[in-house]
Write a protein that holds these residues in place. Structure first.
Motif, PDB file in Angstrom:
ATOM      1  N   MET A  39      93.714  30.354  66.179  1.00 31.04           N
ATOM      2  CA  MET A  39      94.569  30.052  65.114  1.00 31.04           C
ATOM      3  C   MET A  39      95.395  29.005  64.353  1.00 31.04           C
ATOM      4  SD  MET A  39      94.641  34.521  64.600  1.00 31.04           S
ATOM      5  CE  MET A  39      93.747  35.519  64.892  1.00 31.04           C
ATOM      6  N   GLY A  40      95.003  28.877  63.424  1.00 30.92           N
ATOM      7  CA  GLY A  40      95.534  27.871  62.792  1.00 30.92           C
ATOM      8  C   GLY A  40      96.578  28.440  62.341  1.00 30.92           C
ATOM      9  N   PRO A  41      97.307  26.942  62.106  1.00 31.92           N
ATOM     10  CA  PRO A  41      98.968  27.501  61.671  1.00 31.92           C
ATOM     11  C   PRO A  41      98.982  27.858  59.827  1.00 31.92           C
ATOM     12  CG  PRO A  41      99.124  25.157  61.860  1.00 31.92           C
ATOM     13  CD  PRO A  41      97.603  25.241  62.285  1.00 31.92           C
ATOM     14  N   PHE A  44      96.833  33.332  59.669  1.00 33.02           N
ATOM     15  CA  PHE A  44      97.731  34.795  59.671  1.00 33.02           C
ATOM     16  C   PHE A  44      98.464  34.586  58.138  1.00 33.02           C
ATOM     17  CE2 PHE A  44     101.846  37.011  60.865  1.00 33.02           C
ATOM     18  CZ  PHE A  44     100.709  39.086  60.768  1.00 33.02           C
ATOM     19  N   PRO A  45      98.687  33.439  57.640  1.00 29.80           N
ATOM     20  CA  PRO A  45     100.155  33.630  56.659  1.00 29.80           C
ATOM     21  C   PRO A  45      98.639  33.977  55.992  1.00 29.80           C
ATOM     22  CG  PRO A  45     100.271  31.831  57.645  1.00 29.80           C
ATOM     23  CD  PRO A  45      99.329  32.309  58.634  1.00 29.80           C
ATOM     24  N   LEU A  47      96.040  35.326  55.727  1.00 26.46           N
ATOM     25  CA  LEU A  47      95.298  36.901  56.401  1.00 26.46           C
ATOM     26  C   LEU A  47      96.379  38.034  55.509  1.00 26.46           C
ATOM     27  CD1 LEU A  47      92.722  37.425  58.231  1.00 26.46           C
ATOM     28  CD2 LEU A  47      94.424  38.282  60.208  1.00 26.46           C
ATOM     29  N   LEU A  48      97.544  38.014  55.342  1.00 25.38           N
ATOM     30  CA  LEU A  48      98.693  38.350  54.870  1.00 25.38           C
ATOM     31  C   LEU A  48      98.374  38.315  53.217  1.00 25.38           C
ATOM     32  CD1 LEU A  48     101.527  38.178  56.508  1.00 25.38           C
ATOM     33  CD2 LEU A  48     100.128  39.390  56.940  1.00 25.38           C
ATOM     34  N   CYS A  49      98.306  36.791  52.825  1.00 21.41           N
ATOM     35  CA  CYS A  49      97.717  36.530  51.345  1.00 21.41           C
ATOM     36  C   CYS A  49      96.785  37.475  50.830  1.00 21.41           C
ATOM     37  CB  CYS A  49      97.906  34.826  51.139  1.00 21.41           C
ATOM     38  SG  CYS A  49      99.272  34.111  51.705  1.00 21.41           S
TER      39      CYS A  49
ATOM     40  N   VAL B 176     103.870  44.210  53.873  1.00 26.33           N
ATOM     41  CA  VAL B 176     102.720  42.808  54.174  1.00 26.33           C
ATOM     42  C   VAL B 176     103.665  42.230  53.352  1.00 26.33           C
ATOM     43  CG1 VAL B 176     100.942  41.540  53.682  1.00 26.33           C
ATOM     44  CG2 VAL B 176     100.964  44.182  53.981  1.00 26.33           C
ATOM     45  N   LEU B 180     104.895  38.062  55.505  1.00 24.32           N
ATOM     46  CA  LEU B 180     104.873  37.604  54.935  1.00 24.32           C
ATOM     47  C   LEU B 180     105.525  35.842  54.583  1.00 24.32           C
ATOM     48  CD1 LEU B 180     101.535  35.555  53.447  1.00 24.32           C
ATOM     49  CD2 LEU B 180     103.059  36.623  51.556  1.00 24.32           C
ATOM     50  N   THR B 183     106.711  34.789  57.902  1.00 25.85           N
ATOM     51  CA  THR B 183     106.024  32.845  58.816  1.00 25.85           C
ATOM     52  C   THR B 183     106.951  32.082  58.229  1.00 25.85           C
ATOM     53  OG1 THR B 183     104.419  33.593  57.201  1.00 25.85           O
ATOM     54  CG2 THR B 183     103.841  34.900  58.887  1.00 25.85           C
ATOM     55  N   ASP B 187     105.135  26.615  62.251  1.00 24.84           N
ATOM     56  CA  ASP B 187     104.502  27.257  62.861  1.00 24.84           C
ATOM     57  C   ASP B 187     105.132  27.610  64.229  1.00 24.84           C
ATOM     58  OD1 ASP B 187     101.891  28.197  63.888  1.00 24.84           O
ATOM     59  OD2 ASP B 187     101.048  26.663  64.120  1.00 24.84           O
ATOM     60  N   THR B 190     101.870  24.784  66.416  1.00 24.64           N
ATOM     61  CA  THR B 190     102.150  23.169  65.704  1.00 24.64           C
ATOM     62  C   THR B 190     102.875  22.902  65.994  1.00 24.64           C
ATOM     63  OG1 THR B 190     101.099  24.121  64.038  1.00 24.64           O
ATOM     64  CG2 THR B 190      99.280  23.900  65.943  1.00 24.64           C
ATOM     65  N   ARG B 194     105.637  25.431  57.465  1.00 23.12           N
ATOM     66  CA  ARG B 194     105.046  26.322  56.524  1.00 23.12           C
ATOM     67  C   ARG B 194     105.444  27.005  55.344  1.00 23.12           C
ATOM     68  NH1 ARG B 194     101.448  30.501  60.397  1.00 23.12           N
ATOM     69  NH2 ARG B 194     103.482  30.941  60.773  1.00 23.12           N
ATOM     70  N   PHE B 195     104.478  27.387  54.108  1.00 22.29           N
ATOM     71  CA  PHE B 195     105.394  27.684  53.407  1.00 22.29           C
ATOM     72  C   PHE B 195     106.861  27.085  51.968  1.00 22.29           C
ATOM     73  CE2 PHE B 195     103.338  31.176  54.357  1.00 22.29           C
ATOM     74  CZ  PHE B 195     102.167  31.383  53.930  1.00 22.29           C
ATOM     75  N   GLU B 449     102.654  37.758  64.567  1.00 24.86           N
ATOM     76  CA  GLU B 449     101.713  36.437  64.565  1.00 24.86           C
ATOM     77  C   GLU B 449     101.382  35.632  65.777  1.00 24.86           C
ATOM     78  OE1 GLU B 449     103.060  33.087  62.585  1.00 24.86           O
ATOM     79  OE2 GLU B 449     101.013  32.211  62.219  1.00 24.86           O
ATOM     80  N   ARG B 453      97.693  36.099  67.989  1.00 25.11           N
ATOM     81  CA  ARG B 453      96.922  34.774  68.163  1.00 25.11           C
ATOM     82  C   ARG B 453      97.220  35.087  69.470  1.00 25.11           C
ATOM     83  NH1 ARG B 453     100.085  30.451  64.686  1.00 25.11           N
ATOM     84  NH2 ARG B 453      98.829  28.646  65.198  1.00 25.11           N
TER      85      ARG B 453
END
Lengths: 154, 501
Positions: A39-41, A44-45, A47-49, B176, B180, B183, B187, B190, B194-195, B449, B453
């Motif tokens: 899975m990339g970064p 999971f997000p 999927l949640l979206c 949910v 979100l 997260t 990450d 890596t 994010r966001f 998460e 993974r």
């Protein structure tokens, strides 16, 4: 609110979830998704979206189909009079220092109440600033300036 | 109970009875009682406000104090429920029904005494239960792989959704949304941000304390400002606290039943003090010879829920301490406090930090003794606190929130985050979306998460792994069952009734 909405609470809640899901999906649009194995970064997000948007859509439909009571007494006065002074505190703490930033913010917050009286609010503010200084700066030694550079502190 | 538990508890008491920890335990239960007495200020907001202060403390002292706030609040809430029909906490709502009637009949002392003894008995039983059950449970959890952990977390979230108020689908959506929000930030594998939406402050994720203070502190204040009818405080003199022997005998069985029920419901994910007290009250009413006495001053209606909410408050530490999974918002905060202190919550805590684990457990019993000894003589003083009007109180709460959230990393951005989530919290409540599931999702988000993974890496991308491993499959089936049961019409009707009472 358009006339086909029978339950504004559900409709707006669902709309909110859909919009937030869209915003977040936009935010990770350029991240690698990857595969279920690696899975990339963004996996999971994303999927949640998708899940959140789906749930939001169902809640919105529910708001159109089922009758319920409208939203009552939304506390605009309370909302603005609490949130704006807090933002003021954050923005001016470094410049004005502890006493003025907290004092003005606390006094501003007091106006949110319908029981606001200028004199009691001023007295309350003075007490709170004093005890705030006593506990957090004198007692716990937080590194916050008492008077900021804007008012002659350093 | 084997020998080991006793030596371990001995070590725990050594920790808990050190002068410093006694002080923090005392401070915790004192603050807890205070916020329990004051309506409009709950344990979640209080613990969030005090989290920044606990940074400087050693981990054991910090957790002892925070735990004291939680069970102290259950105690304080019942005092005002009985004396002035004003439950300070949601878990003491049912206590007010019969407790206040007893007070009106001039038997406030009896009701208060029963609540205190019931809580103390329940606290004692729960303490020994945690000591006996937590280590074996943690040992089982050590054999869990990523798939089991993932399923366990899903079960925890599902159960908390099933037990939340109101609409099921909204609660799921809130979980949910919380996941979100969790997260946001780098990450894990890596290091990609994010966001961040171009804001460098978001690279490390949303500040936990800012989010909680906003949702539960600021949002709650705005809600309280909707309707500012002054509460009239009318407290009568409390006559003798010590009941007659026949009165006392009538409370023994309800206390034992309430303790049993609270203990079990507290362990369940999504359970805790409030659910326990509601369940204990309706159970007592059902088995009573004359149910019509309830609501008119039945002592069982005080004894059982008070024992149950204290037992539930304490046993809800079991999943938190052994699995690292929060079962309610307060436990989510405790996990946050542990992470801030550099402790990874989970089954390893018992073996790696035995002094912390056993010290915390022993301190719960010490704290219960303190509550019993301190609070009964101080009831008059607590009631006085209620005369402080809310419009003088809330500016102070806002001030503490502002300073506290700023001090986390001396950063104004956290203050703005708090203000933002204050608005979000209020708007969500106005739309009938409870913020508690969101907080659980937020705390679990990153862990969930990571385990997902890892499990998928191990299974080479086959999602069926969650059903091929037996423990994981059972946990997932339980999670699905929890949601399905709530949707069954006859049960959902009962659930609505239970929450309306």
């Amino acid at each position: 609110m358009p006339s086909f909405v029978k339950n504004p609470k559900d409709f707006l809640a669902g709309l909110l979830f859909v919009v937030v899901a869209g915003l977040f999906a936009f935010g990770i649009a350029d991240l690698p998704i990857g595969t279920a194995f690696r899975m990339g970064p963004g996996y999971f997000p994303m999927l949640l979206c998708i899940l959140l948007a789906a749930l939001g859509a169902v809640i919105m439909l529910n708001g159109i189909a089922v009758e319920a009571e409208p939203i009552k007494n939304f506390a605009w006065r309370g909302l603005l009079n609490i949130v704006l002074p807090i933002v003021f505190f954050g923005a001016t703490l470094r410049g004005l220092g502890f006493v003025l930033a907290l004092g003005i913010a606390v006094f501003g917050v007091s106006i949110a109440s319908t029981h606001f009286r200028t004199r009691t609010a001023l007295l309350n503010t003075a007490l709170l600033v004093f005890f705030g200084w006593l506990i957090f700066i004198w007692g716990l030694g937080l590194p916050i300036q008492v008077w900021g550079p804007w008012v002659g502190g350093y | 109970m084997d020998f080991n538990v006793i030596t371990n508890l001995g070590m725990g008491f050594e920790q808990a009875l050190s002068l410093a920890n006694l002080f923090y335990c005392f401070l915790g239960v004192l603050l807890g009682t205070l916020v329990g007495v004051l309506p409009g200020l709950g344990p979640v907001a209080t613990i969030a406000m005090l989290l920044p202060i606990t940074f400087q403390l050693p981990p054991t002292s910090a957790l002892i104090m925070l735990a004291g706030i939680y069970y102290g609040a259950q105690y304080g809430g019942s005092t005002t429920a009985i004396l002035i029909n004003l439950p300070g906490e949601s878990s003491s709502v049912v206590t007010a029904i019969d407790g206040y009637k007893l007070a009106r009949q001039g038997r406030a002392g009896f009701a208060l005494f029963t609540a205190a003894v019931g809580s103390f008995f329940a606290g004692t039983v729960a303490t020994f239960l945690i000591a006996g059950f937590a280590p074996p449970l943690a040992a089982v959890a050590l054999s869990f792989g990523p798939a089991e952990y993932f399923s366990l977390m899903v079960l925890g979230l599902a159960a908390s959704v099933a037990l939340a108020h109101g609409s099921l689908i909204k609660a799921v959506a809130m979980v949910v949304l919380g996941l979100l929000l969790g997260t946001v930030g780098q990450d894990l594998y890596t290091g990609t941000p994010r966001f961040s939406f171009g804001m460098t402050e978001l690279a490390d994720g949303l500040e936990f304390i800012a989010l909680v203070m906003g949702l539960f502190g600021i949002g709650e204040i705005i809600r309280n400002l909707e309707d500012e009818t002054e509460r009239s405080v009318f407290a009568q003199k409390v006559a003798s606290l010590i009941p007659t022997w026949s009165d006392f005998k009538a409370t023994i069985n309800p206390i034992v039943r309430g303790t049993g029920l609270g203990t079990v419901l507290g362990i369940l994910p999504g359970g805790g003090a409030m659910l326990s007290s509601f369940a204990a009250y309706s159970f007592e009413k059902r088995i009573a010879k004359d149910p019509s006495r309830f609501g008119k001053g039945a002592i069982e209606g005080v004894a059982a829920p008070e024992a149950a909410n204290n037992a539930g408050a304490q046993t809800s530490f079991i999943p938190m301490l052994t699995l690292g999974i929060p079962s309610n918002p307060v436990m989510a905060l405790m996990i946050g406090a542990m992470i801030i202190q550099g402790i990874q919550p989970g089954p390893n805590v018992i073996t790696e930090k035995p002094d912390l684990f056993w010290g915390l457990i022993a301190s719960m019993w010490v704290g219960n003794v303190m509550l019993l000894v301190l609070n009964l003589p101080m009831i008059g003083m607590w009631v006085k606190f209620l005369t402080v009007p809310y419009h003088l109180l809330f500016p102070g709460i806002v001030a503490v929130c502002c300073i506290g959230v700023y001090s986390v990393s001396n950063n104004a951005f956290d203050v703005y985050t708090m203000a933002f989530f204050g608005v979000v919290g209020y708007v969500l409540v106005k739309l009938d979306c409870e913020p508690a599931p969101l907080l659980l999702g937020f705390v679990i988000g990153k862990m969930l998460e990571e385990y997902l993974r890892r499990a998928m890496l191990l299974s080479r991308g086959d999602p069926l792994v969650f059903f091929q491993r037996p423990i994981s499959a059972v946990l997932l089936i339980l999670a699905i069952a929890a949601l399905v049961i709530v949707l069954v019409p006859s049960i959902s009707k009962k659930r609505e009734e239970a929450f309306r009472e």
